[in-house]
Enzyme design. Structure first.
Site, PDB file in Angstrom:
ATOM      1  N   ASP A  98     -12.815   2.988  -1.254  1.00 46.10           N
ATOM      2  CA  ASP A  98     -12.667   3.506   0.670  1.00 46.10           C
ATOM      3  C   ASP A  98     -12.399   4.459   1.279  1.00 46.10           C
ATOM      4  O   ASP A  98     -12.710   5.267   0.421  1.00 46.10           O
ATOM      5  CB  ASP A  98     -11.261   3.404   0.153  1.00 46.10           C
ATOM      6  CG  ASP A  98      -9.809   3.297   1.095  1.00 46.10           C
ATOM      7  OD1 ASP A  98     -10.607   3.097   2.366  1.00 46.10           O
ATOM      8  OD2 ASP A  98      -8.074   4.122   1.074  1.00 46.10           O
ATOM      9  N   HIS A  99     -12.627   4.135   2.839  1.00 47.14           N
ATOM     10  CA  HIS A  99     -12.971   5.903   3.012  1.00 47.14           C
ATOM     11  C   HIS A  99     -14.345   6.402   2.646  1.00 47.14           C
ATOM     12  O   HIS A  99     -14.020   7.979   1.656  1.00 47.14           O
ATOM     13  CB  HIS A  99     -11.965   6.797   3.215  1.00 47.14           C
ATOM     14  CG  HIS A  99     -10.273   5.835   3.552  1.00 47.14           C
ATOM     15  ND1 HIS A  99      -9.682   7.050   4.101  1.00 47.14           N
ATOM     16  CD2 HIS A  99     -10.426   4.654   4.234  1.00 47.14           C
ATOM     17  CE1 HIS A  99      -8.468   6.450   4.108  1.00 47.14           C
ATOM     18  NE2 HIS A  99      -8.873   5.050   5.116  1.00 47.14           N
ATOM     19  N   TYR A 104     -14.781   4.819   7.928  1.00 51.66           N
ATOM     20  CA  TYR A 104     -15.952   2.836   7.243  1.00 51.66           C
ATOM     21  C   TYR A 104     -16.655   3.070   8.100  1.00 51.66           C
ATOM     22  O   TYR A 104     -17.067   1.838   8.504  1.00 51.66           O
ATOM     23  CB  TYR A 104     -14.573   2.178   7.928  1.00 51.66           C
ATOM     24  CG  TYR A 104     -13.102   2.084   7.206  1.00 51.66           C
ATOM     25  CD1 TYR A 104     -13.233   0.985   6.053  1.00 51.66           C
ATOM     26  CD2 TYR A 104     -11.745   2.833   8.424  1.00 51.66           C
ATOM     27  CE1 TYR A 104     -11.879   0.602   5.466  1.00 51.66           C
ATOM     28  CE2 TYR A 104     -10.768   2.568   7.003  1.00 51.66           C
ATOM     29  CZ  TYR A 104     -10.606   1.667   6.111  1.00 51.66           C
ATOM     30  OH  TYR A 104     -10.230   1.445   5.428  1.00 51.66           O
ATOM     31  N   CYS A 121      -3.933   2.535  -4.735  1.00 51.66           N
ATOM     32  CA  CYS A 121      -5.016   3.436  -3.332  1.00 51.66           C
ATOM     33  C   CYS A 121      -5.373   4.742  -3.929  1.00 51.66           C
ATOM     34  O   CYS A 121      -4.154   5.654  -3.572  1.00 51.66           O
ATOM     35  CB  CYS A 121      -4.455   3.501  -2.176  1.00 51.66           C
ATOM     36  SG  CYS A 121      -5.276   4.717  -1.167  1.00 51.66           S
ATOM     37  N   HIS A 123      -8.104   0.222  -3.387  1.00 48.31           N
ATOM     38  CA  HIS A 123      -8.794   1.485  -3.006  1.00 48.31           C
ATOM     39  C   HIS A 123      -8.736   2.020  -4.109  1.00 48.31           C
ATOM     40  O   HIS A 123      -8.508   3.052  -4.404  1.00 48.31           O
ATOM     41  CB  HIS A 123      -8.011   1.490  -2.120  1.00 48.31           C
ATOM     42  CG  HIS A 123      -7.055   0.539  -0.912  1.00 48.31           C
ATOM     43  ND1 HIS A 123      -6.491   0.853  -0.183  1.00 48.31           N
ATOM     44  CD2 HIS A 123      -7.743  -0.657  -1.146  1.00 48.31           C
ATOM     45  CE1 HIS A 123      -6.353   0.158   0.855  1.00 48.31           C
ATOM     46  NE2 HIS A 123      -7.305  -0.941   0.302  1.00 48.31           N
ATOM     47  N   HIS A 135       1.039  -1.232  -0.302  1.00 43.83           N
ATOM     48  CA  HIS A 135       0.474   0.185   0.052  1.00 43.83           C
ATOM     49  C   HIS A 135       0.580   1.247   0.449  1.00 43.83           C
ATOM     50  O   HIS A 135       1.921   1.246   0.500  1.00 43.83           O
ATOM     51  CB  HIS A 135      -0.507   0.501   1.586  1.00 43.83           C
ATOM     52  CG  HIS A 135      -1.560   0.849   1.295  1.00 43.83           C
ATOM     53  ND1 HIS A 135      -1.805   2.477   1.190  1.00 43.83           N
ATOM     54  CD2 HIS A 135      -3.296   0.967   0.979  1.00 43.83           C
ATOM     55  CE1 HIS A 135      -3.291   3.220   1.713  1.00 43.83           C
ATOM     56  NE2 HIS A 135      -3.801   2.412   0.891  1.00 43.83           N
TER      57      HIS A 135
END
Ligand code: DNO
Length: 406
Positions: free
Chosen positions: A362-363, A379, A282, A309, A244
């Protein structure tokens, strides 16, 4: 073919349940044995038990198959001794190899990890109020400097910031209440979900001190040592590693960062050339640096793209950003998805078994009912569901319109 839609689940204590995740339409679970201390071996028994919880609802008689599979392990964290290149690293590397083997045995084919020193992902504000009342994660370099210089009081920290930032940080610190200072400290070093362990100020400073003699070159050597040891094991176990990127992709606390740019990525992928030595795209992390050409990176290194992501950010000031809704921000999500689908097509043509790449929204923002609940920062269910819904719609639009075949 569409990507595999996955969802990060923090395990049985996650306020978002497996049934919620099914209702959100995800099929793959991304999780880890978060309760096991970093570096220790994950036993086959513990892994099998968790896999069973994911796949079967045993409150029903007979037990009902949920239709979920454990798709990705995120993360198997790398012990600090490995990052520091200490003599004890070999022992931790042996444990890491065992984890790869055990994870492979239960049929999980992808492991996400990172090589960030001391801290994993970092934000300064976990609840930034946006115009519409939603809450978002925020990284503000001025607040970060305030913590670094005035709360942590790291030696020579001032040298790492511009004159403008130093000025604002000073004013900020003076105008903050003790409570505000504490919240800022907690946000930065107490540990975000799925990330590093939490530290007190003293522990944190002690961790930083250990890196005193480790520059980028040395840190890269430590990464190389680790990869050369584990990738052959991953190949054998059929488990693809997906590093990542640094989040955010800028040096913090004077520590080396080595997975922040395309050059960094090229370097680490070259250390051991194998599709098992791959990366997590990501988008929200890489996009913090405007010079990171995300679509180009997918095109150039797509054969080693092992996990995705999808997240968006809005940059402001220098090195500051807040998290934006998934389709509206600095990331060109349309072309990102098109590039990933193209990569999948290439794999199909090459007869690769891993044609379908796992991705997760993601997020999300904290919105609606979740604003009243205790949630894991980034999350909460409804915000992620919104993101996932937007992304899958966009993906279907791209696929059906034939754009990627043009
Ligand atoms: C944050 C996550 C990171 C990520 C790790 C991978 O939301 O993206 O915590 O899981 O850096 O090891």
């Amino acid at each position: 073919m569409s990507m595999e839609q996955t969802w990060r689940w923090y395990g049985p204590s996650d306020p978002v349940t497996l049934s919620d995740i099914q209702q959100a339409g995800a099929a793959g679970i991304v999780t880890a044995l978060h309760e096991i201390p970093i570096g220790e071996v994950w036993s086959s028994k513990a892994l099998e038990e968790r896999k069973d919880i994911i796949e079967f609802d045993r409150s029903k008689n007979p037990p009902k198959k949920r239709g979920l599979t454990w798709s990705v392990v995120e993360s198997v964290h790398v012990h600090e001794d490995i990052k520091l290149g200490k003599p004890s690293r070999d022992k931790w590397i042996e444990n890491y190899k065992q984890n790869i083997k055990n994870i492979g045995k239960i049929g999980v084919k992808t492991i996400c990890y990172n090589f960030m020193p001391v801290v994993d992902w970092t934000r300064t504000n976990l609840s930034l109020e946006l115009e519409d009342g939603a809450r978002a994660l925020d990284f503000n370099m001025e607040e970060f400097a305030t913590f670094d210089i005035y709360i942590l009081r790291r030696k020579n920290a001032g040298k790492d910031y511009s004159k403008e930032i130093l000025e604002v940080a000073k004013q900020k610190f003076q105008s903050m209440s003790d409570e505000q200072r504490y919240v800022l400290q907690k946000n930065i070093i107490a540990g975000l979900p799925g990330g590093h362990e939490g530290y007190t100020l003293e522990e944190f400073q002690a961790k930083l001190d250990e890196y005193k003699n480790i520059d980028v070159k040395k840190y890269r050597e430590n990464l190389a040592y680790f990869l050369k040891a584990i990738i052959p094991v991953a190949e054998e176990a059929g488990v693809k590693m997906a590093v990542h990127p640094d989040d955010p992709p800028i040096p913090l606390f004077g520590l080396p960062r080595i997975v922040s740019t395309e050059k960094d990525l090229a370097y680490m992928l070259n250390i051991y050339d194998s599709i098992y030595n791959g990366f997590t795209m990501c988008t929200g992390s890489f996009a913090v640096r405007p010079e990171n050409d995300i679509i180009g990176m997918i095109e150039r290194y797509g054969n080693k793209l092992n996990f995705v992501h999808l997240r968006n950010i809005r940059r402001y000031g220098k090195d500051s950003f807040h998290e934006a809704s998934h389709l509206r921000g600095n990331v060109d999500m349309f072309n990102v998805i098109a590039a990933i689908l193209k990569e999948q097509k290439k794999r199909h043509a090459a007869n690769r078994q891993d044609e379908i790449i796992p991705m997760r929204a993601d997020h999300g923002h904290t919105i609606l009912d979740d604003l009243k609940k205790k949630t894991n920062p980034g999350y909460s269910a409804i915000g992620l569901l919104r993101g996932m819904a937007e992304l899958r719609g966009l993906e279907m639009g791209i696929e059906r319109s034939g754009i990627i075949y043009g």
